[in-house]
Design a protein around this motif. Structure first.
Motif, PDB file in Angstrom:
ATOM      1  N   LYS A   1     -42.555 -22.207  22.963  1.00 10.45           N
ATOM      2  CA  LYS A   1     -43.243 -20.967  23.311  1.00 10.45           C
ATOM      3  C   LYS A   1     -42.261 -19.808  23.206  1.00 10.45           C
ATOM      4  O   LYS A   1     -41.148 -19.893  23.728  1.00 10.45           O
ATOM      5  CB  LYS A   1     -43.786 -21.028  24.748  1.00 10.45           C
ATOM      6  CG  LYS A   1     -44.814 -22.114  24.988  1.00 10.45           C
ATOM      7  CD  LYS A   1     -45.333 -22.067  26.411  1.00 10.45           C
ATOM      8  CE  LYS A   1     -46.406 -23.114  26.653  1.00 10.45           C
ATOM      9  NZ  LYS A   1     -46.957 -23.019  28.030  1.00 10.45           N
TER      10      LYS A   1
ATOM     11  N   VAL B   1     -47.922 -20.876  20.093  1.00  9.17           N
ATOM     12  CA  VAL B   1     -47.475 -22.069  20.814  1.00  9.17           C
ATOM     13  C   VAL B   1     -47.747 -23.276  19.921  1.00  9.17           C
ATOM     14  O   VAL B   1     -48.849 -23.420  19.382  1.00  9.17           O
ATOM     15  CB  VAL B   1     -48.238 -22.203  22.153  1.00  9.17           C
ATOM     16  CG1 VAL B   1     -47.893 -23.510  22.833  1.00  9.17           C
ATOM     17  CG2 VAL B   1     -47.928 -21.017  23.055  1.00  9.17           C
TER      18      VAL B   1
ATOM     19  N   ASP C   1     -53.542 -24.014  20.826  1.00  7.90           N
ATOM     20  CA  ASP C   1     -53.413 -22.662  21.366  1.00  7.90           C
ATOM     21  C   ASP C   1     -54.754 -21.974  21.196  1.00  7.90           C
ATOM     22  O   ASP C   1     -55.139 -21.586  20.083  1.00  7.90           O
ATOM     23  CB  ASP C   1     -52.306 -21.907  20.622  1.00  7.90           C
ATOM     24  CG  ASP C   1     -51.974 -20.560  21.242  1.00  7.90           C
ATOM     25  OD1 ASP C   1     -52.841 -19.988  21.926  1.00  7.90           O
ATOM     26  OD2 ASP C   1     -50.837 -20.076  21.035  1.00  7.90           O
TER      27      ASP C   1
END
Length: 325
Positions: free
Chosen positions: A171, A190, A239
């Protein structure tokens, strides 16, 4: 006839944001329907599109901020909705950078010191709460569950963590502007990080690695004062921000222990508003990923945005005091 929800006085709400801000637009429209006066300004318009005169003595701060269409009496601001202002104007030269710095500390300092104003949120509180390592440390102290997380620029430590806690996600610690070779803006999402994908690039800066929650769904929990709006997000992807058009959104209840902990979290940072991201695992446990102190919510369907809009308008209209219902 004036609205029954109109303010008792003419003191305005100051909305600090850029021109293109759909989230702020919803709140401003609601305030207008309540006949609450609003002044909208963007510090990025300073100095050409915004004039400032502030006077300080032994009593208070007075003065005015003037936009092309509005005048804000600095001593008479009821509340401040600090959203997404553009950056202070700068340029390539040393003089331009000096002027931008003076604007940031001059105009920015005045807007952060309005006497008696209720901030949602105060810009300095937003700044303090934006750092993910601090967010996770405070969340854990407040009783929220957080996944095992590593922040490092050590390649060996990163590989060791990825082996021990697989599957592991990468991240970004901050969503910096990033432009590709073709000058197109890029987003770093992510994503999973296999141990063998880590290379010497890890040593170039700080990276955040986190054990992936075996999640059944995501949750965006928007907190406005004492009101909590938990939205379950069912998404086909890892994500969910990458699949807006394919997600489903459902209002759900917030577990009592989570509600207690997020309020303690906001109190720690002295925040009125926070947008929390959680994952719910297959046993029903909530795992906190982060809290954006100025997170978006306007993309939700109308039946979800409406009560959030109402809660924010209440905060700004009534200066944080609960209104009669």
């Amino acid at each position: 006839m004036p609205s029954s929800r109109a303010t008792a006085t003419a003191t305005p709400v100051l909305v600090v944001t850029r021109l293109d801000d759909a989230t702020a637009d919803l709140v401003i429209n609601e305030l207008h329907q309540r006949e609450v006066p609003v002044v909208r300004l963007d510090p990025g318009d300073f100095p050409d599109g915004l004039r400032l005169t502030a006077f300080l003595d032994g009593h208070s701060l007075t003065g005015v901020a003037l936009t092309a269409t509005r005048t804000a009496d600095l001593a008479g601001i009821r509340s401040v909705y600090w959203r997404r202002p553009t950056a202070y104007v700068t340029g390539p030269g040393q003089v331009e950078q000096w002027c931008a710095d003076q604007a940031r500390y001059g105009l920015g300092g005045v807007l952060a010191a309005l006497p008696g104003a209720h901030y949602v949120n105060h810009p300095w509180r937003n700044r303090d709460a934006e750092h993910k390592p601090v967010q996770l440390a405070v969340a854990a102290r407040c009783g929220l569950r957080i996944p095992p997380t590593l922040i490092t620029n050590d390649l060996d430590e990163a590989r060791r963590f990825a082996e021990q806690h697989r599957p592991v996600l990468y991240k970004p610690l901050w969503n910096s502007p990033y432009v590709g070779p073709d000058n197109r803006p890029l987003t770093i999402w992510v994503d999973d990080v296999p141990p063998d994908s880590l290379d010497a690039g890890v040593s170039r800066t700080a990276h955040l690695f986190q054990q992936r929650v075996d999640k059944a769904a995501d949750v965006r929990l928007t907190v406005v004062g004492q009101r909590l709006f938990a939205v379950r997000v069912d998404s086909p992807g890892l994500d969910w921000r990458r699949t807006y058009d394919h997600n489903s959104y459902t209002l759900i209840n917030t577990p009592a222990d989570v509600a207690h902990a997020v309020r303690a979290y906001l109190d720690t940072f002295d925040l009125v508003y926070g947008a929390f991201d959680f994952g719910i695992d297959h046993t029903g446990q909530w795992w906190m990923y982060e809290c954006n102190p100025n997170g978006q919510w306007a993309w939700f369907p109308g039946h979800i945005t409406a009560p959030i809009t109402d809660a924010l308008a209440d905060q700004l209209q009534h200066s944080g005091e609960p209104r009669e219902r």
